[in-house]
Write a protein that holds these residues in place. Structure first.
Motif, PDB file in Angstrom:
ATOM      1  N   TYR A  14       0.856  -1.180   0.000  1.00 52.67           N
ATOM      2  CA  TYR A  14       0.000   0.000   0.000  1.00 52.67           C
ATOM      3  C   TYR A  14       0.891   1.227   0.000  1.00 52.67           C
ATOM      4  CZ  TYR A  14      -3.793  -3.182   1.281  1.00 52.67           C
ATOM      5  OH  TYR A  14      -4.700  -4.210   1.302  1.00 52.67           O
ATOM      6  N   PRO A  68       3.132  -5.787   3.514  1.00 55.30           N
ATOM      7  CA  PRO A  68       2.687  -6.863   4.430  1.00 55.30           C
ATOM      8  C   PRO A  68       3.774  -7.909   4.581  1.00 55.30           C
ATOM      9  CG  PRO A  68       1.630  -7.091   2.291  1.00 55.30           C
ATOM     10  CD  PRO A  68       2.401  -5.808   2.235  1.00 55.30           C
ATOM     11  N   GLU A 100       2.331  -2.719  12.556  1.00 51.79           N
ATOM     12  CA  GLU A 100       0.935  -3.165  12.516  1.00 51.79           C
ATOM     13  C   GLU A 100       0.076  -2.020  12.024  1.00 51.79           C
ATOM     14  OE1 GLU A 100      -0.375  -4.676  16.222  1.00 51.79           O
ATOM     15  OE2 GLU A 100       0.866  -6.485  16.152  1.00 51.79           O
ATOM     16  N   GLY A 101      -1.020  -2.372  11.388  1.00 55.17           N
ATOM     17  CA  GLY A 101      -1.915  -1.341  10.881  1.00 55.17           C
ATOM     18  C   GLY A 101      -3.116  -1.957  10.218  1.00 55.17           C
ATOM     19  N   THR A 102      -4.016  -1.088   9.735  1.00 51.20           N
ATOM     20  CA  THR A 102      -5.223  -1.509   9.035  1.00 51.20           C
ATOM     21  C   THR A 102      -5.181  -0.942   7.632  1.00 51.20           C
ATOM     22  OG1 THR A 102      -6.483  -1.519  11.110  1.00 51.20           O
ATOM     23  CG2 THR A 102      -7.739  -1.508   9.066  1.00 51.20           C
ATOM     24  N   TYR A 103      -5.113  -1.825   6.656  1.00 49.96           N
ATOM     25  CA  TYR A 103      -5.084  -1.429   5.251  1.00 49.96           C
ATOM     26  C   TYR A 103      -6.041  -2.329   4.481  1.00 49.96           C
ATOM     27  CZ  TYR A 103      -0.838   1.161   6.381  1.00 49.96           C
ATOM     28  OH  TYR A 103       0.063   2.028   6.936  1.00 49.96           O
ATOM     29  N   HIS A 106      -8.426  -4.591   6.436  1.00 53.05           N
ATOM     30  CA  HIS A 106      -7.919  -5.725   7.213  1.00 53.05           C
ATOM     31  C   HIS A 106      -6.764  -5.251   8.083  1.00 53.05           C
ATOM     32  CE1 HIS A 106     -10.320  -8.521   4.826  1.00 53.05           C
ATOM     33  NE2 HIS A 106      -9.907  -7.856   3.752  1.00 53.05           N
ATOM     34  N   ARG A 107      -6.789  -5.692   9.319  1.00 51.63           N
ATOM     35  CA  ARG A 107      -5.700  -5.372  10.235  1.00 51.63           C
ATOM     36  C   ARG A 107      -4.692  -6.516  10.217  1.00 51.63           C
ATOM     37  NH1 ARG A 107      -4.521  -1.716  13.889  1.00 51.63           N
ATOM     38  NH2 ARG A 107      -3.122  -2.225  15.615  1.00 51.63           N
ATOM     39  N   GLY A 108      -3.409  -6.152  10.115  1.00 51.32           N
ATOM     40  CA  GLY A 108      -2.373  -7.167  10.048  1.00 51.32           C
ATOM     41  C   GLY A 108      -1.015  -6.563  10.309  1.00 51.32           C
ATOM     42  N   THR A 109       0.016  -7.337   9.991  1.00 46.71           N
ATOM     43  CA  THR A 109       1.386  -6.884  10.191  1.00 46.71           C
ATOM     44  C   THR A 109       1.882  -6.245   8.900  1.00 46.71           C
ATOM     45  OG1 THR A 109       2.144  -9.103   9.620  1.00 46.71           O
ATOM     46  CG2 THR A 109       1.916  -8.583  11.963  1.00 46.71           C
TER      47      THR A 109
END
Length: 566
Positions: A14, A68, A100-103, A106-109
Motif C-alpha cells: 500500500y 505486508p 501493525e496497521g489496518t489497510y 484488514h488489520r495485520g502486520t
C-alpha cells in the motif's frame, strides 16, 4: 498496489503519496531476487517487490510504503527492517515507523516506512541493532535486548563522542551439542554465552579497555543458576580478531572443563558463527490427489517437518512422502532441480531451469508438472519411472541479472545433495479400429460361443463324452474339477470340460475345425457337420446386425442355468 506483471489482483503493498505520483508508479513481484536480498543473519519474511516510475514525471518524495509481512519466529533479539536496493543497486536499511496497521479493511502486520527512492523492497528479520553514543566521560550500558549484557566504557575511552552499535545472537544448546559431537577437540567446552557483535568507527580506537559482562550458563551441579562471567579483552575466553582494522568485533565467553588450545577456540567460534546461520532441512515430493502428474517439491526445516507435511496434506498433496536425509542450507541458498530416466517436467529446462530458494520463514514450495519422455518405456511396470536430482547452489555463485538471481556461468555443478524417485501411472489407451475390422479377426470369426457348446453338450452321451475327453487331450485334474462342480448333471460336466479346453487354447487357434475334427474321430460326423452349420449361422447373424439377426435354436439346459451354476 497489485502485481502489475500478472493478471491476478494479489496485493503487494500500500502506497500513500500524492495522486499524480500514484498514477505513474507500478509494482510487481520479483521473488526471483530473494537470494540476493539477504545476507549474514537476515531472514526474508515478505515478498520481494519492485516499484518503478513508468513516466518521465519526477516523483515527489517522501512516499509512505506499507509492505505486508509474516514473521513466524518473533524473539527479543530480532526486529523487522525494510531493505531497499535502488536503481544503482545501492543498499539501505529503513526501520519501520510501525509494524501493525489496518489497510484495505484488514488489520495485520505491515512494515510502514517513508522512502526517498524507488527500487526493490523486502522486509527482513534481522538481529536487533542497538545504537548508542559513547561520550568522553564514559558510559555504562545494559542492552535492551538482553539486560544481562552490560558494557562499561570508562571515562576517557574515546577522545571524542563516538556512535557505536551492538547486536546479540543467541546460541541454542542443541547447536552446541551438535558442534561438540562433530569436533573432538571441543568436548571441553561446557557452555557458551550469546554472540555479541560490537561496531565501532574505523577512524577511532579506544584509549582504555572496555569491560563487558556476558551471561554464561553455569556448570552443571557446581554453579548457581544465573551466575555470570565478567571478562575484559585480556580474558583468555574472550575471542577477538587478531587485527583491529575490522569495524565489527566478534565476542563470546566459553566455559571450559579443561584447558583448550587457542587455535581450537578460534576455530570453534568461527564454526559456531556459521552454524547459527545454517538450518537442517528435509526435501519431500508429494503428488496431488486427483492429478498424479502435478507434484510439489517442498523444502521443510527439520524442526517443523511434521507441521509442513500436515500443511501439504491440507492442500490436497498426498502420497508416500518421498523424503531426503537431512541436509544443511543457509538462508537464500538455491536448489537446482534436474530430471533423469523416463520422467521430466513440462517446459524448456535448457533456458528456464527449475530452481527453489530456501528461506527459513517462508513457504519453500515448487510446483511442477511431470510427463514421461518415452510413452513405451518401462513396459514391464505399471508406472513410468524417473529421478529428481537436486544440486545445492552457494549464494556467492548467484549474480543479479535483470529481475532474477541466476547461476554464474563459471560455476560447475558438483554431486547432487539428494536424489528422489518419481513415478507416473500409465494411462490406458483405447485404440480405435473400423467396425469391419472385428470380422477379420480369426479368434472372433471362429470363436465358440456358449450357446454352441450348450447345444453340443445336450447331444453327447456319456460314452461320447469320455471319448471326446481323450481326443481333446485334457488333463485329468480338469475332468475331476468338472465332476466336482456339477456332480449330478452330465451336461454341465461336459460344458465345464469344453469351456476349460476353449480357454486353454491360444486366441488365434481355429477352435471350430479342431472340435469338429475330434467329433468325427469319435464317430459323430453328423454332430461335426451340424456344429459348423450352426456356427456359420451365428456369424451371419452378427454381420447382419441387430435388425436382421436370427437366434440360434439349441437344445439342452438353459444357458442362464449353466452360467449360474458355473
Amino acid at each position: 498496489m497489485t502485481d502489475s506483471a500478472r493478471s491476478s489482483s494479489k496485493i503487494l503493498c500500500y502506497i500513500t503519496a500524492p495522486l499524480e505520483v500514484t498514477k505513474v508508479i507500478t509494482c510487481k513481484a520479483v521473488n526471483s531476487l530473494s537470494s540476493l536480498m539477504v545476507s549474514g543473519s537476515e531472514e526474508l519474511v515478505s515478498s520481494v517487490l519492485r516499484l518503478e516510475n513508468i513516466s518521465n514525471m519526477k516523483c515527489i518524495f517522501p512516499i509512505t510504503v506499507a509492505v505486508p509481512f509474516r514473521a513466524w519466529y518473533r524473539l527479543n533479539y530480532h526486529e523487522a527492517v525494510v531493505k531497499v536496493v535502488d536503481q544503482q543497486q545501492r543498499i539501505s536499511y529503513v526501520t519501520p515507523a510501525a509494524t501493525e496497521g489496518t489497510y484495505g479493511g484488514h488489520r495485520g502486520t505491515f512494515a510502514v516506512v517513508r522512502v526517498y527512492t524507488l527500487g526493490v523492497f523486502a522486509v527482513l528479520s534481522c538481529l536487533q541493532r542497538e545504537t548508542f553514543t559513547i561520550p568522553k566521560r564514559g558510559l555504562c550500558l545494559k542492552l535492551s535486548v538482553d539486560s544481562r549484557i552490560c558494557l562499561h566504557y570508562p571515562a576517557g575511552s574515546f577522545s571524542t563522542p563516538v556512535v557505536a552499535q551492538a547486536m546479540v545472537q543467541p546460541v541454542d544448546a542443541m547447536l552446541l551439542s551438535s558442534l561438540k559431537y562433530r569436533n573432538d577437540s571441543c568436548h571441553s567446552i561446557l557452555t557458551t554465552s550469546p554472540l555479541l557483535y560490537l561496531n565501532h568507527p574505523l577512524t577511532v580506537s579506544p584509549l582504555r579497555p572496555l569491560t563487558l559482562t556476558l551471561p554464561c550458563p553455569p556448570k552443571p551441579k557446581t554453579m548457581k543458576t544465573g551466575e555470570e562471567k565478567t571478562c575484559t579483552y585480556s580474558d583468555s575466553t574472550a575471542l577477538i580478531p587478531d587485527t583491529t582494522s575490522s569495524r565489527q568485533v566478534r565476542l563470546i565467553v566459553l566455559r571450559l572443563l579443561s584447558s583448550v588450545r587457542p587455535s581450537c577456540l578460534v576455530f570453534f567460534a568461527e564454526e559456531l558463527q556459521e552454524s547459527v546461520r545454517t538450518y537442517r532441512v528435509s526435501i519431500v515430493i508429494h503428488k496431488r490427489q486427483k492429478d498424479p502428474s502435478s507434484v510439489v517439491l517442498a523444502v521443510l526445516p527439520s524442526r517443523d517437518l511434521s507441521w509442513g507435511l500436515t500443511e501439504l496434506h491440507a492442500q490436497a498433496y498426498c502420497g508416500s512422502p518421498e523424503q531426503s536425509s537431512e541436509i544443511l542450507m543457509r538462508e537464500g541458498e538455491q536448489l537446482l532441480v534436474k530430471f533423469s530416466s523416463n520422467i521430466t517436467s513440462t517446459g524448456d529446462q535448457c533456458t528456464e531451469p527449475h530452481t527453489l530458494t530456501f528461506h527459513n520463514q517462508r513457504r519453500n514450495w515448487l510446483c511442477l508438472q511431470l510427463k514421461e519422455l518415452d510413452p513405451f518405456g518401462n513396459y514391464s511396470s505399471p508406472y513410468y519411472k524417473g529421478t529428481a536430482l537436486l544440486f545445492q547452489i552457494p549464494k556467492d555463485q548467484l549474480v543479479w541479472k535483470e529481475d532474477k538471481a541466476v547461476i554464474s556461468e563459471d560455476y560447475c555443478l558438483g554431486q547432487p545433495v539428494c536424489k528422489l524417485t518419481l513415478t507416473l501411472p500409465k494411462n490406458v489407451k483405447t485404440l480405435s479400429r473400423p467396425i469391419s475390422a472385428k470380422f477379420l479377426r480369426q479368434d472372433q470369426a471362429e470363436s465358440l460361443c456358449d450357446e454352441l457348446l450348450a447345444w453340443l453338450c445336450s447331444e453327447l452321451s456319456e460314452e461320447d463324452a469320455s471319448m471326446l475327453v481323450m481326443c481333446l487331450r485334457l488333463r485329468r485334474s480338469s475332468v475331476q474339477l468338472a465332476r466336482l462342480r456339477a456332480p449330478n448333471s452330465l451336461e454341465l460336466q461336459i460344458f465345464h470340460i469344453l469351456t476349460t479346453w476353449r480357454q486353454a487354447l491360444p486366441s488365434l487357434t481355429p477352435k471350430r475345425p479342431l472340435l469338429a475334427h475330434c467329433l468325427t474321430r469319435i464317430g459323430r460326423p453328423e454332430l461335426a457337420a451340424e456344429l459348423l452349420k450352426k456356427a456359420l449361422a451365428v456369424d451371419t447373424g452378427e454381420r447382419s446386425g441387430a435388425e436382421t439377426q436370427r437366434p440360434v435354436t439349441v437344445h439342452g439346459p438353459p444357458l442362464h442355468v449353466i452360467k449360474g451354476e458355473t
